[in-house]
Enzyme design. Structure first.
Site, PDB file in Angstrom:
ATOM      1  N   LYS A 119      22.840 -44.928  -0.913  1.00  0.00           N
ATOM      2  CA  LYS A 119      22.830 -44.631  -2.355  1.00  0.00           C
ATOM      3  C   LYS A 119      24.253 -44.571  -2.908  1.00  0.00           C
ATOM      4  O   LYS A 119      25.119 -43.924  -2.313  1.00  0.00           O
ATOM      5  CB  LYS A 119      22.147 -43.276  -2.576  1.00  0.00           C
ATOM      6  N   HIS A 139      25.770 -42.164  -9.602  1.00  0.00           N
ATOM      7  CA  HIS A 139      25.626 -40.705  -9.504  1.00  0.00           C
ATOM      8  C   HIS A 139      25.469 -40.077 -10.897  1.00  0.00           C
ATOM      9  O   HIS A 139      25.930 -38.973 -11.169  1.00  0.00           O
ATOM     10  CB  HIS A 139      26.836 -40.096  -8.787  1.00  0.00           C
ATOM     11  N   THR A 173      23.904 -40.667   0.754  1.00  0.00           N
ATOM     12  CA  THR A 173      24.714 -40.774  -0.461  1.00  0.00           C
ATOM     13  C   THR A 173      26.146 -41.130  -0.085  1.00  0.00           C
ATOM     14  O   THR A 173      26.806 -40.408   0.668  1.00  0.00           O
ATOM     15  CB  THR A 173      24.659 -39.455  -1.261  1.00  0.00           C
ATOM     16  N   TYR A 177      23.788 -35.689   2.656  1.00  0.00           N
ATOM     17  CA  TYR A 177      25.235 -35.608   2.491  1.00  0.00           C
ATOM     18  C   TYR A 177      25.784 -35.376   3.884  1.00  0.00           C
ATOM     19  O   TYR A 177      25.339 -34.450   4.567  1.00  0.00           O
ATOM     20  CB  TYR A 177      25.632 -34.411   1.622  1.00  0.00           C
ATOM     21  N   SER A 181      17.075 -33.265  -2.174  1.00  0.00           N
ATOM     22  CA  SER A 181      18.527 -33.201  -1.972  1.00  0.00           C
ATOM     23  C   SER A 181      18.897 -32.355  -0.756  1.00  0.00           C
ATOM     24  O   SER A 181      18.229 -31.371  -0.445  1.00  0.00           O
ATOM     25  CB  SER A 181      19.174 -32.598  -3.229  1.00  0.00           C
TER      26      SER A 181
HETATM   27  C1  FMN Z   1      22.700 -31.925 -11.765  1.00  0.00           C
HETATM   28  C2  FMN Z   1      22.728 -33.110 -10.845  1.00  0.00           C
HETATM   29  C3  FMN Z   1      22.774 -32.909  -9.472  1.00  0.00           C
HETATM   30  C4  FMN Z   1      22.784 -33.997  -8.602  1.00  0.00           C
HETATM   31  N1  FMN Z   1      22.757 -33.764  -7.260  1.00  0.00           N
HETATM   32  C5  FMN Z   1      22.722 -34.827  -6.404  1.00  0.00           C
HETATM   33  C6  FMN Z   1      22.593 -34.610  -5.002  1.00  0.00           C
HETATM   34  O1  FMN Z   1      22.493 -33.473  -4.532  1.00  0.00           O
HETATM   35  N2  FMN Z   1      22.590 -35.712  -4.198  1.00  0.00           N
HETATM   36  C7  FMN Z   1      22.666 -36.996  -4.696  1.00  0.00           C
HETATM   37  O2  FMN Z   1      22.659 -37.952  -3.918  1.00  0.00           O
HETATM   38  N3  FMN Z   1      22.743 -37.213  -6.024  1.00  0.00           N
HETATM   39  C8  FMN Z   1      22.762 -36.172  -6.886  1.00  0.00           C
HETATM   40  N4  FMN Z   1      22.791 -36.416  -8.233  1.00  0.00           N
HETATM   41  C9  FMN Z   1      22.738 -37.810  -8.744  1.00  0.00           C
HETATM   42  C10 FMN Z   1      21.287 -38.265  -8.942  1.00  0.00           C
HETATM   43  O3  FMN Z   1      20.649 -38.483  -7.701  1.00  0.00           O
HETATM   44  C11 FMN Z   1      21.179 -39.582  -9.731  1.00  0.00           C
HETATM   45  O4  FMN Z   1      21.977 -40.554  -9.100  1.00  0.00           O
HETATM   46  C12 FMN Z   1      21.559 -39.491 -11.207  1.00  0.00           C
HETATM   47  O5  FMN Z   1      21.273 -38.215 -11.745  1.00  0.00           O
HETATM   48  C13 FMN Z   1      20.767 -40.560 -11.992  1.00  0.00           C
HETATM   49  O6  FMN Z   1      21.130 -40.600 -13.321  1.00  0.00           O
HETATM   50  P1  FMN Z   1      20.295 -39.897 -14.505  1.00  0.00           P
HETATM   51  O7  FMN Z   1      20.549 -38.432 -14.398  1.00  0.00           O
HETATM   52  O8  FMN Z   1      20.906 -40.525 -15.708  1.00  0.00           O
HETATM   53  O9  FMN Z   1      18.824 -40.249 -14.365  1.00  0.00           O
HETATM   54  C14 FMN Z   1      22.778 -35.324  -9.125  1.00  0.00           C
HETATM   55  C15 FMN Z   1      22.721 -35.525 -10.510  1.00  0.00           C
HETATM   56  C16 FMN Z   1      22.674 -34.428 -11.377  1.00  0.00           C
HETATM   57  C17 FMN Z   1      22.569 -34.693 -12.842  1.00  0.00           C
END
Ligand code: FMN
Length: 350
Positions: free
Chosen positions: A223, A247, A153, A127, A104
């Site tokens: 994404k 997300h 993203t 980002y 990330s």
């Molecule tokens: C705590 C947390 C932080 C996240 N941070 C980012 C991030 O920094 N960048 C991003 O593109 N997606 C982020 N996401 C989304 C994840 O990349 C992903 O799309 C999502 O968690 C997938 O679903 P799942 O948690 O049900 O497996 C985050 C998700 C969570 C739960």
């Protein structure tokens, strides 16, 4: 959900501070999207083939790098909240399993240290921050450190309202030093509000795909796509991959489950670009369903963080190995000796 994953989640809950646990697991709005994600995979039924040679089953693939499994780690922020080694531990765990790892933009360890723990291919999540030069510097550093693809993203022009989450970004038990680990070298002098500068831009457009490609000289995966027409537009604008994601239900609530959006997107982009998916994938059967529907890789968000909190890099490795073994077993029983043997006729909703 895979039994071992459920145990890891319970163990993680014991050791993670309540506010952090809430930040990690909750979603936006009424959390309908979070609640529906995993069940949506379970609505499909498999249509296995028989009399195929499945004496050797492999889950290997090539997707902006060679991997031993298509089950990888989605980018998630702030791993220092969960383990003292943060993303270095997650990355080491993924590398030991031969799984794709996406780091990330909000990583809490230096990109170079994370890359050293992987010692192989990995992808960097971008980002686009309000101060573009900071993003450009991060992209250049990631590429120099060995990233083989960029993940832009696109679903976060601003952070979704997570009313039920006890904590948003700042109240978390995270020091500025941890949160800014990768930014601090690139901040202009005399900044009044650092957090304002590194906030996401809300004015992203299709041309930014080309900008990330130009700065990185790497393929760009977009994404957060949930519509076929957007997927086609991204591919036409130069995207090398489409990542179907909502997300993890943390942005717009009440959006379609990724399990529902995936087939129309695969049908629309055909073989022109690979499609990746995440959201509620919690066992090898969810993964098999996604791969049969046409995804080339499936990614885990929260499960990786649960494993990290529960047992560091070893637990990340064990979790990925367990889910990949379940996928391999199901693949063989479905009559597919390799991922390329899967196709959408192997799943149905009726
Ligand atoms: C705590 C947390 C932080 C996240 N941070 C980012 C991030 O920094 N960048 C991003 O593109 N997606 C982020 N996401 C989304 C994840 O990349 C992903 O799309 C999502 O968690 C997938 O679903 P799942 O948690 O049900 O497996 C985050 C998700 C969570 C739960």
């Amino acid at each position: 959900m895979h039994e071992q994953l459920a145990e890891l989640r319970d163990r993680a809950e014991q050791v993670v501070a309540p506010d952090t646990w809430s930040y990690l697991n909750r979603g936006s709005g009424d959390e309908r999207t979070v609640q529906e994600a995993h069940d949506a995979w379970g609505r499909y039924r498999l249509r296995p083939r028989v009399l195929r040679d499945v004496s050797t089953v492999t889950t290997e693939l090539d997707l902006f790098g060679p991997w031993r499994t298509p089950i990888g780690i989605a980018p998630t922020a702030f791993h220092a909240l969960l383990h003292p080694d943060g993303e270095v531990a997650t990355a080491a765990g993924a590398a030991a399993s031969g799984a794709p790892m996406v780091v990330s933009s909000r990583a809490t360890r230096r990109l170079e240290d994370i890359a050293a723990a992987i010692d192989g291919p990995w992808w960097f999540q971008v980002y686009l921050m309000r101060e573009r030069s900071i993003t450009a510097s991060l992209i250049e550093r990631a590429a120099a450190a060995g990233a083989t693809a960029m993940v832009l993203t696109a679903d976060t022009p601003y952070v979704g309202h997570r009313a039920r989450s006890a904590a948003l970004s700042r109240p978390l038990p995270l020091t500025d030093e941890q949160a800014l680990t990768n930014m601090r070298d690139h901040l202009p002098a005399d900044v009044a509000d650092i957090w304002e500068l590194i906030d996401q831009r809300a004015d992203l457009s299709l041309t930014d795909i080309g900008w990330v490609a130009d700065v990185s000289h790497l393929p760009v995966i977009v994404k957060g796509v949930l519509r076929a027409d957007d997927a086609v537009a991204c591919a036409e604008a130069g995207a090398s991959g489409i990542w179907v994601s909502n997300h993890g239900g943390r942005q717009l609530d009440r959006v379609v489950p990724t399990a529902v959006a995936l087939p129309e997107i695969v049908a629309a982009v055909g073989d022109s670009v690979p499609v990746i998916v995440d959201g509620g994938v919690r066992d090898g059967f969810d993964a098999l369903t996604a791969l049969a529907l046409g995804a080339r890789a499936v990614m885990l968000g929260r499960p990786a963080m649960w494993a990290l909190a529960a047992g560091g890099s070893d637990a990340v490795t064990a979790m990925l190995a367990e889910l990949s073994a379940e996928l391999a077993h199901a693949l063989g029983l479905a009559g597919a000796a390799r991922l390329g043997d899967l196709d959408p006729t192997m799943v149905t909703t009726r």
